[in-house]
Enzyme design. Structure first.
Site, PDB file in Angstrom:
ATOM      1  N   ALA A  58       0.963  -1.284   0.086  1.00  0.00           N
ATOM      2  CA  ALA A  58       0.167  -0.046   0.152  1.00  0.00           C
ATOM      3  C   ALA A  58       0.879   1.095   0.107  1.00  0.00           C
ATOM      4  O   ALA A  58       1.818   1.116   0.687  1.00  0.00           O
ATOM      5  CB  ALA A  58      -0.927  -0.157   1.180  1.00  0.00           C
ATOM      6  N   VAL A  60       0.332   3.891   1.729  1.00  0.00           N
ATOM      7  CA  VAL A  60       0.616   4.588   2.923  1.00  0.00           C
ATOM      8  C   VAL A  60       1.724   3.858   4.098  1.00  0.00           C
ATOM      9  O   VAL A  60       1.918   4.198   5.046  1.00  0.00           O
ATOM     10  CB  VAL A  60      -0.823   4.588   3.470  1.00  0.00           C
ATOM     11  CG1 VAL A  60      -1.127   3.297   4.200  1.00  0.00           C
ATOM     12  CG2 VAL A  60      -0.896   5.533   4.625  1.00  0.00           C
ATOM     13  N   TYR A  61       2.087   2.369   3.542  1.00  0.00           N
ATOM     14  CA  TYR A  61       2.867   1.605   4.527  1.00  0.00           C
ATOM     15  C   TYR A  61       4.162   2.407   4.416  1.00  0.00           C
ATOM     16  O   TYR A  61       4.838   2.418   3.416  1.00  0.00           O
ATOM     17  CB  TYR A  61       3.053   0.388   3.858  1.00  0.00           C
ATOM     18  CG  TYR A  61       1.732  -0.798   4.018  1.00  0.00           C
ATOM     19  CD1 TYR A  61       0.747  -0.264   4.504  1.00  0.00           C
ATOM     20  CD2 TYR A  61       1.552  -1.794   3.321  1.00  0.00           C
ATOM     21  CE1 TYR A  61      -0.605  -0.846   4.745  1.00  0.00           C
ATOM     22  CE2 TYR A  61       0.585  -2.764   3.290  1.00  0.00           C
ATOM     23  CZ  TYR A  61      -0.366  -2.368   4.049  1.00  0.00           C
ATOM     24  OH  TYR A  61      -1.738  -3.051   4.124  1.00  0.00           O
ATOM     25  N   SER A  62       4.588   3.015   5.633  1.00  0.00           N
ATOM     26  CA  SER A  62       5.869   3.724   5.683  1.00  0.00           C
ATOM     27  C   SER A  62       5.921   4.694   4.892  1.00  0.00           C
ATOM     28  O   SER A  62       6.987   5.027   4.275  1.00  0.00           O
ATOM     29  CB  SER A  62       7.065   2.604   5.674  1.00  0.00           C
ATOM     30  OG  SER A  62       7.042   1.824   6.861  1.00  0.00           O
ATOM     31  N   GLN A  63       4.959   5.446   4.307  1.00  0.00           N
ATOM     32  CA  GLN A  63       4.967   6.509   3.266  1.00  0.00           C
ATOM     33  C   GLN A  63       5.560   6.291   2.099  1.00  0.00           C
ATOM     34  O   GLN A  63       6.235   6.999   1.697  1.00  0.00           O
ATOM     35  CB  GLN A  63       5.567   7.839   4.198  1.00  0.00           C
ATOM     36  CG  GLN A  63       4.637   8.251   5.229  1.00  0.00           C
ATOM     37  CD  GLN A  63       3.426   8.882   4.813  1.00  0.00           C
ATOM     38  OE1 GLN A  63       3.165   9.959   4.088  1.00  0.00           O
ATOM     39  NE2 GLN A  63       2.079   8.276   4.845  1.00  0.00           N
TER      40      GLN A  63
END
Length: 350
Positions: A58, A60-63
């Site tokens: 995704a 959003v995972y760790s930006q």
């Protein structure tokens, strides 16, 4: 490793999917662990050596770092792009601005472009809406996704963490507008959390959607390690010590783990493998997402595909994890009983 079709498509995905939430480990996702590039390369190789062809990440995972590491791992290992079914998601905040989040046309199109760059690919096999955005009309989101499909940047679309009525509404809009339709739903489902069976599972069957399961071990709870040593567990902690997610009714959860232990011991496998095997025995499940910080942990999870549960095993696990009766479900079951003899007769004739 078995392979199942994704929704109403001809695309086949492995019954286990490698989750990459542990890759990067920055910001909000630091509690998940911080798997860096070398460790990620090893995990991806172990998964693909075992027959996994499906990776889920995704933006959003760790930006974005998880996507970067995932794309680099595919490159480092020399995996053929057509041999990898690559899934990612969009919705969460990727900046401080008011339009740096959600499922608006602006955010969906911008983030698809950013994800393609981070993943080092020119197409995403499965692009998923990560959650429901109350600020954006469903029609706008579906229109943006359809543009991505028509332009070839995305092959198939899916959704995660939506209610059944929201998904069916979206399917109706897609049919009316001739947009690309959702082919998959990614949801939380486990022996410690079977609420999905009330509304989502019947909807999946009716609309021929695939189910991708996230957190199949209930955030590690169903590994058995959170139970006290006196109950047979090792008493060790894990990420639930930092963030108890997803929420678990521990009274019910401990009952489930207690039912799993003798089955695991009889088969000489881990408790976690029993939890995963139960999901793999559910006909509505297309693929179960497994993530790991260590290679040995992943290899244990991968071993679940070889665990066969008997009818007695399934009965015991189902009984220990059964949902409490809830209206209108119990009333529908009662009234549906009027048709049971007729339906049984029809199945017998077929």
């Amino acid at each position: 490793m078995r392979y199942n079709p994704l929704g109403r498509t001809g695309l086949f995905v492995s019954e286990l999917c490698l989750g990459t939430m542990t890759f990067g480990g920055e910001g909000f996702f630091a509690y998940m662990g911080g798997v860096k590039q070398d460790g990620a390369d090893a995990l991806v190789k172990a998964a693909f050596d075992a027959g996994v062809n499906f990776i889920d990440t995704a933006n959003v995972y760790s930006q974005g770092l998880s996507e970067e590491i995932t794309g680099q791992a595919i490159h480092n290992l020399g995996l053929k792009r057509s041999d990898v079914v690559l899934a990612t998601k969009v919705m969460g905040p990727m900046g401080e601005g008011p339009n740096d989040r959600g499922t608006s046309r602006v955010h969906v199109l911008d983030q698809a472009k950013a994800s393609l760059k981070r993943l080092q690919t020119d197409y995403i096999d499965l692009y998923q809406i990560h959650g429901f955005d109350p600020a954006t009309p469903i029609e706008e989101t579906l229109s943006a996704l359809d543009i991505l499909v028509q332009h070839g940047h995305v092959r198939y679309i899916g959704v995660s963490n939506w209610a059944a009525w929201q998904i069916v509404k979206a399917l109706g809009i897609s049919e009316l507008k001739r947009f690309a339709r959702f082919q998959s739903v990614q949801s939380y489902y486990s022996l410690a959390g079977r609420e999905l069976e009330r509304e989502i599972v019947p909807m999946l069957k009716s609309e021929e959607l695939s189910l991708m399961v996230w957190s199949p071990l209930a955030g590690g709870y169903l590994s058995g390690k959170y139970q006290a040593a006196g109950q047979g567990g090792d008493g060790e902690g894990g990420r639930r010590d930092t963030r108890a997610f997803p929420p678990v009714d521990e009274a019910r959860g401990d009952t489930v783990v207690a039912a799993m232990r003798p089955i695991a011991e009889a088969k000489d496998v881990s408790v976690a493998q029993i939890a995963l095997a139960w999901l793999l025995h559910q006909p509505q499940v297309t693929s179960v997402i497994v993530g790991a910080k260590r290679e040995e942990q992943l290899r244990d999870n991968l071993g679940a595909v070889a665990v066969e549960l008997s009818a007695d095993d399934l009965t015991a696990l189902d009984a220990a994890s059964a949902l409490p009766a809830e209206y209108p479900g119990w009333m529908m079951e009662l009234q549906g009983g009027y048709r049971a003899p007729q339906l049984a007769q029809m199945r017998h004739r077929r």
